[in-house]
Motif scaffolding. Structure first.
Motif, PDB file in Angstrom:
ATOM      1  N   GLU A   1      -0.476   3.640   2.906  1.00 41.28           N
ATOM      2  CA  GLU A   1      -1.049   4.938   3.072  1.00 41.28           C
ATOM      3  C   GLU A   1      -2.530   4.792   3.948  1.00 41.28           C
ATOM      4  O   GLU A   1      -3.016   5.838   4.470  1.00 41.28           O
ATOM      5  N   THR A   2      -2.906   3.479   4.264  1.00 42.82           N
ATOM      6  CA  THR A   2      -4.158   3.379   5.247  1.00 42.82           C
ATOM      7  C   THR A   2      -3.807   2.834   6.483  1.00 42.82           C
ATOM      8  O   THR A   2      -4.775   2.953   7.305  1.00 42.82           O
ATOM      9  N   ASP A   3      -2.645   2.207   6.560  1.00 40.40           N
ATOM     10  CA  ASP A   3      -2.331   1.806   7.909  1.00 40.40           C
ATOM     11  C   ASP A   3      -0.722   1.697   8.111  1.00 40.40           C
ATOM     12  O   ASP A   3      -0.105   1.075   7.640  1.00 40.40           O
ATOM     13  N   PRO A   4      -0.234   2.384   8.990  1.00 45.09           N
ATOM     14  CA  PRO A   4       1.161   2.622   9.114  1.00 45.09           C
ATOM     15  C   PRO A   4       1.917   1.449   9.694  1.00 45.09           C
ATOM     16  O   PRO A   4       3.063   1.090   9.381  1.00 45.09           O
ATOM     17  N   ALA A   5       1.049   0.346  10.114  1.00 49.36           N
ATOM     18  CA  ALA A   5       1.543  -0.888  10.597  1.00 49.36           C
ATOM     19  C   ALA A   5       1.494  -2.061   9.708  1.00 49.36           C
ATOM     20  O   ALA A   5       2.011  -3.050  10.014  1.00 49.36           O
ATOM     21  N   ALA A   6       0.822  -1.927   8.577  1.00 51.18           N
ATOM     22  CA  ALA A   6       0.678  -2.922   7.672  1.00 51.18           C
ATOM     23  C   ALA A   6       1.873  -3.436   6.961  1.00 51.18           C
ATOM     24  O   ALA A   6       2.585  -2.441   6.534  1.00 51.18           O
ATOM     25  N   PRO A   7       1.973  -4.676   7.076  1.00 49.93           N
ATOM     26  CA  PRO A   7       3.523  -5.275   6.377  1.00 49.93           C
ATOM     27  C   PRO A   7       3.349  -5.439   4.948  1.00 49.93           C
ATOM     28  O   PRO A   7       4.297  -6.162   4.351  1.00 49.93           O
ATOM     29  N   PHE A   8       2.162  -5.420   4.513  1.00 50.85           N
ATOM     30  CA  PHE A   8       1.613  -5.700   2.815  1.00 50.85           C
ATOM     31  C   PHE A   8       1.011  -4.627   2.474  1.00 50.85           C
ATOM     32  O   PHE A   8       0.379  -3.759   2.858  1.00 50.85           O
ATOM     33  N   THR A   9       0.674  -4.760   1.121  1.00 47.81           N
ATOM     34  CA  THR A   9      -0.088  -4.019   0.243  1.00 47.81           C
ATOM     35  C   THR A   9      -1.131  -4.630  -0.423  1.00 47.81           C
ATOM     36  O   THR A   9      -1.025  -5.780  -1.056  1.00 47.81           O
ATOM     37  N   THR A  10      -2.523  -4.146  -0.257  1.00 49.20           N
ATOM     38  CA  THR A  10      -3.706  -5.195  -0.745  1.00 49.20           C
ATOM     39  C   THR A  10      -4.610  -4.243  -1.334  1.00 49.20           C
ATOM     40  O   THR A  10      -4.944  -3.226  -1.130  1.00 49.20           O
ATOM     41  N   GLY A  11      -5.407  -4.840  -2.396  1.00 44.34           N
ATOM     42  CA  GLY A  11      -6.420  -4.175  -2.965  1.00 44.34           C
ATOM     43  C   GLY A  11      -7.262  -4.889  -4.191  1.00 44.34           C
ATOM     44  O   GLY A  11      -6.964  -6.059  -4.189  1.00 44.34           O
ATOM     45  N   THR A  12      -7.930  -4.111  -4.768  1.00 45.87           N
ATOM     46  CA  THR A  12      -8.640  -4.791  -6.233  1.00 45.87           C
ATOM     47  C   THR A  12      -8.407  -3.741  -7.244  1.00 45.87           C
ATOM     48  O   THR A  12      -8.334  -2.750  -7.308  1.00 45.87           O
ATOM     49  N   THR A  13      -8.492  -4.686  -8.505  1.00 44.11           N
ATOM     50  CA  THR A  13      -8.388  -3.835  -9.648  1.00 44.11           C
ATOM     51  C   THR A  13      -9.791  -4.658 -10.711  1.00 44.11           C
ATOM     52  O   THR A  13      -9.862  -5.786 -10.430  1.00 44.11           O
ATOM     53  N   THR A  14     -10.490  -3.642 -11.267  1.00 41.63           N
ATOM     54  CA  THR A  14     -11.603  -3.796 -12.079  1.00 41.63           C
ATOM     55  C   THR A  14     -11.076  -3.587 -13.253  1.00 41.63           C
ATOM     56  O   THR A  14     -10.957  -2.445 -13.857  1.00 41.63           O
TER      57      THR A  14
END
Length: 138
Positions: free
Chosen positions: A34-47
């Motif tokens: 959803e943020t970069d069409p070339a990104a081969p992975f998914t990352t983020g944070t959870t609190t």
């Protein structure tokens, strides 16, 4: 460079709209399809607020989790351990795991999935849902 050439993406964490997961748990997608069409992975944070946890689950891909702040109990593949800031786990695809806030304050984790299309399967029910979909709750 033409418009088809990937240029990269910079994400400001404070500008990300949180995804409410229930019980005060919030997830922020940093980099993914959803943020970069070339990104081969998914990352983020959870609190997670004190006392909250992600239920026992698996994913369709490998996951790395690093504790950024707080204290956690983690269960990965049947092994339970206590984790603190900068402790990191690697969870292969289809391995049951959870993270539970055992501290008095918030627990914040950084997660990285080795895929663009991520699913979560809840061990208790066997239900599989798309990551960050309306059914992906704690």
């Amino acid at each position: 460079m033409d418009s088809e050439t990937p240029q990269g993406t910079i994400v400001r964490h404070e500008e990300i709209t949180p995804f409410a997961r229930g019980d005060g748990v919030e997830t922020r997608l940093m980099v993914g399809r959803e943020t970069d069409p070339a990104a081969p992975f998914t990352t983020g944070t959870t609190t997670f607020p004190a006392g909250c946890a992600a239920p026992l689950h698996t994913h369709n891909c490998a996951e790395q989790v690093t504790i950024l702040a707080g204290q956690a109990e983690a269960m990965v593949g049947g092994e339970v351990m206590q984790l603190g800031p900068m402790d990191t786990s690697f969870v292969p695809a289809d391995v049951p795991h959870y993270f539970r806030n055992t501290g008095d304050g918030p627990l914040t984790i950084l997660w990285i999935y080795g895929a663009r299309e991520v699913t979560r399967t809840f061990v208790e029910t066997g239900e599989t849902v798309a990551h960050m979909s309306p059914r992906d709750q704690v």
